[in-house]
Enzyme design. Sequence first.
Site, PDB file in Angstrom:
ATOM      1  N   SER A 113       0.881  -1.298   0.099  1.00 59.19           N
ATOM      2  CA  SER A 113       0.173  -0.180  -0.007  1.00 59.19           C
ATOM      3  C   SER A 113       0.781   1.201  -0.080  1.00 59.19           C
ATOM      4  O   SER A 113       1.647   1.503  -0.931  1.00 59.19           O
ATOM      5  CB  SER A 113      -0.979  -0.101   1.282  1.00 59.19           C
ATOM      6  OG  SER A 113      -1.705   0.914   1.234  1.00 59.19           O
ATOM      7  N   ASP A 278      -2.611   6.382  -3.280  1.00 59.07           N
ATOM      8  CA  ASP A 278      -1.191   5.874  -2.665  1.00 59.07           C
ATOM      9  C   ASP A 278      -0.645   4.980  -3.739  1.00 59.07           C
ATOM     10  O   ASP A 278      -1.037   4.539  -4.808  1.00 59.07           O
ATOM     11  CB  ASP A 278      -1.535   5.190  -1.378  1.00 59.07           C
ATOM     12  CG  ASP A 278      -2.588   4.003  -1.528  1.00 59.07           C
ATOM     13  OD1 ASP A 278      -3.250   3.886  -2.449  1.00 59.07           O
ATOM     14  OD2 ASP A 278      -2.664   3.055  -0.805  1.00 59.07           O
ATOM     15  N   ASP A 280      -0.739   1.516  -4.076  1.00 55.15           N
ATOM     16  CA  ASP A 280      -1.680   0.716  -4.869  1.00 55.15           C
ATOM     17  C   ASP A 280      -3.198   1.161  -5.297  1.00 55.15           C
ATOM     18  O   ASP A 280      -3.879   0.238  -5.669  1.00 55.15           O
ATOM     19  CB  ASP A 280      -1.919  -0.717  -3.907  1.00 55.15           C
ATOM     20  CG  ASP A 280      -2.631  -0.439  -2.582  1.00 55.15           C
ATOM     21  OD1 ASP A 280      -2.599   0.627  -2.005  1.00 55.15           O
ATOM     22  OD2 ASP A 280      -3.423  -1.285  -2.109  1.00 55.15           O
ATOM     23  N   ASP A 282      -5.926   2.496  -3.815  1.00 53.62           N
ATOM     24  CA  ASP A 282      -7.063   2.565  -3.116  1.00 53.62           C
ATOM     25  C   ASP A 282      -7.218   3.727  -2.067  1.00 53.62           C
ATOM     26  O   ASP A 282      -8.367   3.883  -1.599  1.00 53.62           O
ATOM     27  CB  ASP A 282      -7.222   1.198  -2.148  1.00 53.62           C
ATOM     28  CG  ASP A 282      -6.013   1.068  -1.105  1.00 53.62           C
ATOM     29  OD1 ASP A 282      -5.081   1.868  -1.165  1.00 53.62           O
ATOM     30  OD2 ASP A 282      -6.084  -0.253  -0.604  1.00 53.62           O
ATOM     31  N   ARG A 283      -6.098   4.435  -1.689  1.00 56.22           N
ATOM     32  CA  ARG A 283      -6.296   5.826  -0.952  1.00 56.22           C
ATOM     33  C   ARG A 283      -6.493   7.085  -1.930  1.00 56.22           C
ATOM     34  O   ARG A 283      -6.091   6.921  -2.875  1.00 56.22           O
ATOM     35  CB  ARG A 283      -5.110   5.973  -0.080  1.00 56.22           C
ATOM     36  CG  ARG A 283      -4.962   4.834   1.100  1.00 56.22           C
ATOM     37  CD  ARG A 283      -3.917   5.253   1.870  1.00 56.22           C
ATOM     38  NE  ARG A 283      -3.939   4.257   2.966  1.00 56.22           N
ATOM     39  CZ  ARG A 283      -3.424   4.227   4.207  1.00 56.22           C
ATOM     40  NH1 ARG A 283      -2.869   5.544   4.315  1.00 56.22           N
ATOM     41  NH2 ARG A 283      -3.640   3.423   5.081  1.00 56.22           N
ATOM     42  N   LYS A 377     -11.602   0.004  -0.886  1.00 58.58           N
ATOM     43  CA  LYS A 377     -11.494   1.532  -1.173  1.00 58.58           C
ATOM     44  C   LYS A 377     -10.877   1.653  -2.250  1.00 58.58           C
ATOM     45  O   LYS A 377     -10.045   0.933  -2.998  1.00 58.58           O
ATOM     46  CB  LYS A 377     -10.752   2.005   0.159  1.00 58.58           C
ATOM     47  CG  LYS A 377      -9.299   1.518   0.341  1.00 58.58           C
ATOM     48  CD  LYS A 377      -8.866   2.375   1.513  1.00 58.58           C
ATOM     49  CE  LYS A 377      -7.380   2.066   1.918  1.00 58.58           C
ATOM     50  NZ  LYS A 377      -7.388   1.027   3.007  1.00 58.58           N
TER      51      LYS A 377
HETATM   52  C1  G1P Z   1      -4.008   1.542   8.169  1.00 62.84           C
HETATM   53  C2  G1P Z   1      -5.163   2.399   8.269  1.00 62.84           C
HETATM   54  C3  G1P Z   1      -6.452   1.731   8.126  1.00 62.84           C
HETATM   55  C4  G1P Z   1      -6.648   0.871   6.988  1.00 62.84           C
HETATM   56  C5  G1P Z   1      -5.235  -0.015   6.686  1.00 62.84           C
HETATM   57  C6  G1P Z   1      -4.796  -0.238   4.929  1.00 62.84           C
HETATM   58  O1  G1P Z   1      -4.157   0.413   9.106  1.00 62.84           O
HETATM   59  O2  G1P Z   1      -5.215   2.897   9.664  1.00 62.84           O
HETATM   60  O3  G1P Z   1      -7.600   2.457   8.225  1.00 62.84           O
HETATM   61  O4  G1P Z   1      -7.401   0.326   6.475  1.00 62.84           O
HETATM   62  O5  G1P Z   1      -4.142   0.951   7.007  1.00 62.84           O
HETATM   63  O6  G1P Z   1      -4.890   0.803   4.215  1.00 62.84           O
HETATM   64  P1  G1P Z   1      -3.196   0.247  10.526  1.00 62.84           P
HETATM   65  O7  G1P Z   1      -1.795   0.517  10.026  1.00 62.84           O
HETATM   66  O8  G1P Z   1      -3.798   1.711  11.194  1.00 62.84           O
HETATM   67  O9  G1P Z   1      -3.671  -0.933  11.270  1.00 62.84           O
HETATM   68 ZN    ZN Z   2      -3.304   1.161  -0.309  1.00 63.05          ZN
END
Ligand code: G1P
Ligand code: ZN
Length: 544
Positions: A113, A278, A280, A282-283, A377
């Site tokens: 990600s 981001d 990959d 999805d953000r 997402k």
């Molecule tokens: C983080 C984000 C979470 C998201 C995940 C994957 O996870 O906080 O909302 O779903 O990345 O993108 P975390 O590192 O907090 O467990």
């Molecule tokens: Zn991502």
Amino acid sequence: MQIENIATEPYNDQNPGTSGLRKKVRIFQQPGYLENFVQSIFDSLEGFTGQTLVLGGDGRYFNRIAIQIIIKIAAANGFGQLIIGQGGLLSTPAASHIIRKYKAFGGLILSASHNPGGPDEDFGIKYNVSNGGPAPEKYTDAFYQRSQIIDSYKTAKIDDVDLDRIGPQQIDELKITIIDPVTDYAELMQSIFNFNLLKQSISSGYISLLFDAMSAITGPYAKRILVDMLGASPESVINAEPLEDFGGHHPDPNLAHAHELAERMFSADAPTFGAASDGDGDRNMITGSNIFVTPSDSLAIIAANAHLIPAYSKGISGVARSMPTSQAVDRVAANYNIPCYETPTGWKFFGNLLDAGKITLCGEESFGTGSDHVREKDGLWAVLFWLNLIARKRQSVAGIVHEHWQKFGRDIYCRHDYEAVENSIANGIVEHLRSQLPTLLGQSFGEYVVKFADEFSYEDPIDGSTSQNQGIRIGFENGSRIVFRLSGTGTVGATLRIYIERFEADASRHDQDAQEALGDLIALAEQFCEIKKRTGRTAPNVTT
Ligand code: G1P
Ligand code: ZN
């Protein structure tokens, strides 16, 4: 096809986190490490003989090598077809769509990600089920169990596959189909949004835009959709070439990491709209001329205006947000009289609600927004949603945000991340927080009176499964909240996330700077968790 059984030793650290297994590349390069995990996944699944598996990744370092390894293991385990993005590339939302569209058994997505890429950085892998969404916990638990006792994996003795040649290839009984990574996804976007209106708004100059692909997967997607299909100028997509190391940057769309975009959007000649995605895809980060939209507000605004977008014109069935996401979307749901679900952090918790039709839209404060069109997402979906909204409402980003706050009030919000904290210190902080919970109820801290103090647990309303210890929350009588969680995606030490919010109804106070407006709560958070005191740090690594 000749199949070999290779003896292996288990690794004890293959427990998937919030979003799959993420480790340093060097860990994945250990003999049998990737092979063990992939075989553990297949050993935990049933009924895939002759079925289709989708395969693709965000193009980071080790992507191509990993894909060749996985092809051979998938072939040996009896899959009938592999659909692979050209060059081994697929954005996460596109992979989700392709699993659904081609009725695949599941998919393997190779990505870490928003984490940096390169030989010394991160790699990751996750399995998505047939609805296109991340495997729920009962699967990921099974993968981990299996990985702890695995003693062999299967691999087919076949040559490396040409990943760049689009079209079908047959290797004995296995069909391999290399597809263009963008086409199916672009068609899906065209079926959701009003592309004609967008084209007009862009060609007339009403909308000028800037998209930062952060040298990651969305470059080709943004070029095809925003430039080729919607007519934006080629310069409107920056850092459009996917690089194995993302140009040495964190491909994480926030104001700190997407600094080139941030500089342009907060300058005198800023475009109408700016966005980033981001590693990959999805953000998403949404900005307008001299304004940043928090992801929590973006979700609320999307929900409040969904009826203006063709695919959602008949209304939305419900919404969901992860627990630490601000309560802004709850106000929209209450206003429209639709359900609002609060789930643990991670997209996998939205899947059941989406499948059951309980929700149409969902999101997380961590720059994630999406809908029932896929089960991940979706960064570019959010970008197109905002563009469609600006075109349809004929309002600026700032105009849309301020109108929303005026109607619903503003949930002032921020998140502080303390990264790479020594594990023992982080665990000590969590223990310290836990120990305070029983005594906090009813206590006053200035104007803040504690209404609840607990550890969030969730019971899935569809399948009844439960998830405990999903973050420590302290809520106050006036609706403010402080939430503490340890990240489940980091690869070095522990990351403490502190989420802080306060509701402001008074429109004359809506323009306040979030850090200032939340000053008292930020100080209170330190009083509760003592992160600065215990680590000697003076400030968070990242503030969003
Ligand atoms: C983080 C984000 C979470 C998201 C995940 C994957 O996870 O906080 O909302 O779903 O990345 O993108 P975390 O590192 O907090 O467990
Ligand atoms: Zn991502």
